[in-house]
Design an enzyme around this catalytic site. Structure first.
Site, PDB file in Angstrom:
ATOM      1  N   LYS A 116     116.866 -52.062 142.641  1.00  0.00           N
ATOM      2  CA  LYS A 116     115.287 -51.953 142.515  1.00  0.00           C
ATOM      3  C   LYS A 116     114.610 -50.477 143.095  1.00  0.00           C
ATOM      4  O   LYS A 116     113.469 -50.253 142.568  1.00  0.00           O
ATOM      5  CB  LYS A 116     115.269 -53.114 143.836  1.00  0.00           C
ATOM      6  CG  LYS A 116     115.013 -54.568 142.800  1.00  0.00           C
ATOM      7  CD  LYS A 116     115.279 -55.096 141.308  1.00  0.00           C
ATOM      8  CE  LYS A 116     116.050 -55.563 141.020  1.00  0.00           C
ATOM      9  NZ  LYS A 116     115.791 -55.556 138.889  1.00  0.00           N
ATOM     10  N   HIS A 235     109.608 -68.547 142.199  1.00  0.00           N
ATOM     11  CA  HIS A 235     110.387 -68.119 141.280  1.00  0.00           C
ATOM     12  C   HIS A 235     111.222 -68.263 140.044  1.00  0.00           C
ATOM     13  O   HIS A 235     111.130 -68.096 139.790  1.00  0.00           O
ATOM     14  CB  HIS A 235     111.147 -66.998 141.790  1.00  0.00           C
ATOM     15  CG  HIS A 235     109.868 -66.579 143.127  1.00  0.00           C
ATOM     16  ND1 HIS A 235     109.366 -65.988 143.039  1.00  0.00           N
ATOM     17  CD2 HIS A 235     111.121 -66.549 144.512  1.00  0.00           C
ATOM     18  CE1 HIS A 235     109.522 -65.545 144.674  1.00  0.00           C
ATOM     19  NE2 HIS A 235     109.649 -65.731 144.718  1.00  0.00           N
ATOM     20  N   ARG A 291     117.229 -58.131 129.040  1.00  0.00           N
ATOM     21  CA  ARG A 291     118.307 -59.520 128.482  1.00  0.00           C
ATOM     22  C   ARG A 291     116.956 -60.285 127.647  1.00  0.00           C
ATOM     23  O   ARG A 291     115.850 -59.239 127.335  1.00  0.00           O
ATOM     24  CB  ARG A 291     118.469 -60.625 129.912  1.00  0.00           C
ATOM     25  CG  ARG A 291     117.652 -61.203 130.807  1.00  0.00           C
ATOM     26  CD  ARG A 291     117.559 -62.221 131.087  1.00  0.00           C
ATOM     27  NE  ARG A 291     115.917 -63.073 131.432  1.00  0.00           N
ATOM     28  CZ  ARG A 291     115.538 -62.439 132.970  1.00  0.00           C
ATOM     29  NH1 ARG A 291     116.147 -61.980 134.391  1.00  0.00           N
ATOM     30  NH2 ARG A 291     114.604 -63.437 133.758  1.00  0.00           N
TER      31      ARG A 291
HETATM   32  C1  MV4 Z   1     104.916 -58.417 144.942  1.00  0.00           C
HETATM   33  C2  MV4 Z   1     104.437 -59.456 145.679  1.00  0.00           C
HETATM   34  C3  MV4 Z   1     103.167 -59.279 146.212  1.00  0.00           C
HETATM   35  N1  MV4 Z   1     103.132 -57.731 146.189  1.00  0.00           N
HETATM   36  N2  MV4 Z   1     105.098 -57.415 145.243  1.00  0.00           N
HETATM   37  C4  MV4 Z   1     108.955 -62.577 143.750  1.00  0.00           C
HETATM   38  C5  MV4 Z   1     109.849 -62.197 142.924  1.00  0.00           C
HETATM   39  C6  MV4 Z   1     109.318 -60.659 142.372  1.00  0.00           C
HETATM   40  N3  MV4 Z   1     110.670 -60.040 141.105  1.00  0.00           N
HETATM   41  C7  MV4 Z   1     109.113 -59.912 142.722  1.00  0.00           C
HETATM   42  N4  MV4 Z   1     107.655 -60.897 143.781  1.00  0.00           N
HETATM   43  C8  MV4 Z   1     107.185 -60.895 144.203  1.00  0.00           C
HETATM   44  N5  MV4 Z   1     106.473 -58.935 144.549  1.00  0.00           N
HETATM   45  C9  MV4 Z   1     104.399 -57.312 146.599  1.00  0.00           C
HETATM   46  N6  MV4 Z   1     104.332 -55.754 146.538  1.00  0.00           N
HETATM   47  C10 MV4 Z   1     104.299 -60.923 145.140  1.00  0.00           C
HETATM   48  C11 MV4 Z   1     105.688 -61.629 144.649  1.00  0.00           C
HETATM   49  C12 MV4 Z   1     105.778 -62.880 144.129  1.00  0.00           C
HETATM   50  C13 MV4 Z   1     105.901 -63.424 142.445  1.00  0.00           C
HETATM   51  C14 MV4 Z   1     105.398 -62.421 141.926  1.00  0.00           C
HETATM   52  C15 MV4 Z   1     105.836 -62.852 140.420  1.00  0.00           C
HETATM   53  C16 MV4 Z   1     105.570 -64.250 140.468  1.00  0.00           C
HETATM   54  C17 MV4 Z   1     105.799 -65.280 140.579  1.00  0.00           C
HETATM   55  C18 MV4 Z   1     106.381 -64.614 142.560  1.00  0.00           C
HETATM   56  C19 MV4 Z   1     105.887 -65.275 143.483  1.00  0.00           C
HETATM   57  C20 MV4 Z   1     105.370 -65.234 144.772  1.00  0.00           C
HETATM   58  C21 MV4 Z   1     105.876 -63.726 144.938  1.00  0.00           C
END
Ligand code: MV4
Length: 503
Positions: A116, A235, A291
């Site tokens: 990442k 998630h 994917r």
């Molecule tokens: C974040 C965020 C808020 N701020 N990054 C969750 C999974 C991973 N792909 C990254 N995620 C998040 N990153 C920052 N800087 C909130 C999430 C997140 C989230 C993102 C996409 C879809 C659902 C989510 C549920 C909780 C937190």
């Protein structure tokens, strides 16, 4: 086009890939574990090879067995589907080293996006907006504290080897940095064998909007618009749609261009998804999924482009037959993931035998599933059983169509998430398109059975209970052992007779 394809997956996505093979005249080769000996994907394919016992580690995740199956069956190419080995660079490498075509990006692309911090570094260099924060792992808690003070709180600690939400920690205040850093590092080490941690500014309530991209081996990359995937629980996405209810055509063009730059920066080949957080017109790169995704059908329905077919064409060396300007969007599509989980009990995984199945059909409805009556649903694999997708000219019409299809859907014998989806389709904020990744936190009532608050419904229910009590002796004459519900006398799908009918 290659002559044959081994599908290194199971369930609905394996069936989806079999269908693409059929249309292209490619021989399809299924693989299966002992739990899936007679599963629909096995029956649908032209040929099938046993991998091993039910546990994934001994079957669908076993690279040696998969390569042996490819050798035995004379496969020319391998499609990983999603989940399992789809984003393991080592698998892609092993497939290519065996002289087979891997349907997906190169191992180097998978590696670059899997790390990442490396992904953030590359995206920043390519001019793709990233969430404010660092692009290198943080050395220690003191360094984390200094960076967090600088960014301003709250911040989010993430595992460099993570993704999909594993090993994240929100830090609200300076005093908490040290403890959170140590915990995040330990968690990352335990989960990924790599303790590297980085940090970003924490966004409180953004939307999750992702862009579908498609690249070929001739330097062409196009985007196919966005999917709004904000409705998720822990998630796991539950409902996805295209287009997003909030993106303007200008937003779409800006995000689409950023996604194409992202794909070009890693020489992307095949179908991929660039995930963004979106808040008030600003968007930030989150991750790239290398994917085909579960939710690809909503994009297929609004663009008319068969993504799985194009995965195979690109893998065979074909050039994309359309340019960005040829991609047009029509209507609105919504997908509900039907899982074997009980939404009234915290999405507890459900098991059992499918005793009854009636599938929705009719205008604008697509069912991507591999479900049959008599099938045993166990706990070995992902609980997702199928996807129900509705397509209509407008969003309100797509919602109405989805409601109609959910009403047609009958699955007996196993609890499913279908009732949850019925509640979401009625919920006013969903209907208004007012979504964020906090949607379910803000709507806890969707995780409970709908209250029976219609006086007429209550009266009818009471009358039916009363009737059942009075006619218990008749119900019990039915052979209890043969009854799909163990002789309770009640099945929602089997008419027990109305009070005004003779038994
Ligand atoms: C974040 C965020 C808020 N701020 N990054 C969750 C999974 C991973 N792909 C990254 N995620 C998040 N990153 C920052 N800087 C909130 C999430 C997140 C989230 C993102 C996409 C879809 C659902 C989510 C549920 C909780 C937190």
């Amino acid at each position: 086009m290659f002559e044959s394809l081994l599908i290194a997956n199971r369930g609905e996505i394996a069936l989806r890939i079999v269908r693409a093979c059929r249309e292209l005249g490619v021989r399809s080769i299924a693989v299966y574990s002992d739990a899936d000996r007679r599963a629909p994907h096995v029956l649908a394919a032209d040929h099938a090879v046993r991998l091993g016992p039910a546990p994934s580690a001994e079957s669908y995740l076993n690279i040696e067995r998969l390569l042996a199956a490819a050798r035995e069956s004379g496969a020319a190419a391998v499609h990983p589907g999603y989940g399992f080995l789809a984003e393991r660079a080592a698998f892609a490498r092993a497939v290519e080293d065996a002289g087979l075509v891997f349907v997906g990006p190169t191992p180097d692309t998978i590696d670059a996006m899997g790390d990442k911090t490396e992904a953030r570094r590359r995206m920043e260099a390519a001019g793709v907006p990233i969430v404010p924060g660092v692009v290198d792992p943080v050395a220690d808690a003191a360094a984390a504290r200094a960076i967090a003070d600088d960014l301003g709180y709250p911040v989010l600690l993430k595992a460099a080897a993570g993704g999909g939400g594993k090993g994240m920690r929100v830090v609200e205040a300076a005093d908490d940095v040290e403890r959170a850093f140590d915990a995040a590092r330990r968690e990352a080490e335990a989960a990924f064998g790599d303790g590297a941690v980085y940090l970003e500014k924490y966004l409180a309530g953004p939307r999750h909007i992702e862009i579908q991209v498609l690249g070929d081996t001739h330097g062409n990359v196009v985007h196919l618009g966005e999917r709004e995937c904000s409705i998720q629980r822990r998630h796991q996405k539950l409902v996805e749609e295209a287009p997003s209810p909030v993106l303007s055509a200008e937003d779409r063009a800006r995000m689409g261009e950023a996604a194409v730059r992202a794909a070009r920066a890693v020489a992307y080949r095949g179908a991929g998804t660039v995930e963004f957080l979106y808040e008030d017109g600003d968007f930030y790169f989150l991750e790239m999924n290398t994917r085909i995704q579960v939710e690809h059908p909503v994009t297929e329905l609004v663009t008319g482009i068969d993504l799985v077919q194009w995965q195979l064409r690109v893998a065979a060396g074909e050039a994309l037959a359309f340019a960005q300007d040829d991609v047009a969007f029509a209507g609105h599509a919504i997908e509900c993931r039907i899982t074997a989980e009980d939404p009234d009990r915290g999405f507890l995984p459900a098991t059992g035998k499918i005793t009854h199945l009636r599938l929705p059909a009719g205008p604008g409805i697509r069912w991507d599933g591999g479900l049959v009556e008599g099938q045993e649903i166990g706990l070995h694999y992902d609980p997702m059983l199928a996807k129900l997708i509705a397509h209509a000219p407008t969003r309100p019409e797509a919602i109405a169509r989805m409601q109609r299809a959910l009403d047609e859907l009958e699955i007996g014998g196993v609890d499913t998430s279908a009732d949850f989806h019925r509640r979401v389709m009625r919920e006013p904020d969903f209907r208004a398109g007012d979504l964020s990744i906090r949607y379910l936190d803000e709507h806890p009532e969707l995780l409970e059975p709908a209250p029976l608050d219609d006086p007429l419904a209550v009266a009818v229910a009471a009358a039916l209970v009363e009737h059942r009590e009075r006619t218990r002796h008749r119900v019990q004459r039915v052979g209890a052992k043969d009854s799909p519900n163990g002789g309770s006398g009640f099945s929602p799908w089997r008419r027990a007779g109305w009070p005004w009918e003779d038994a």
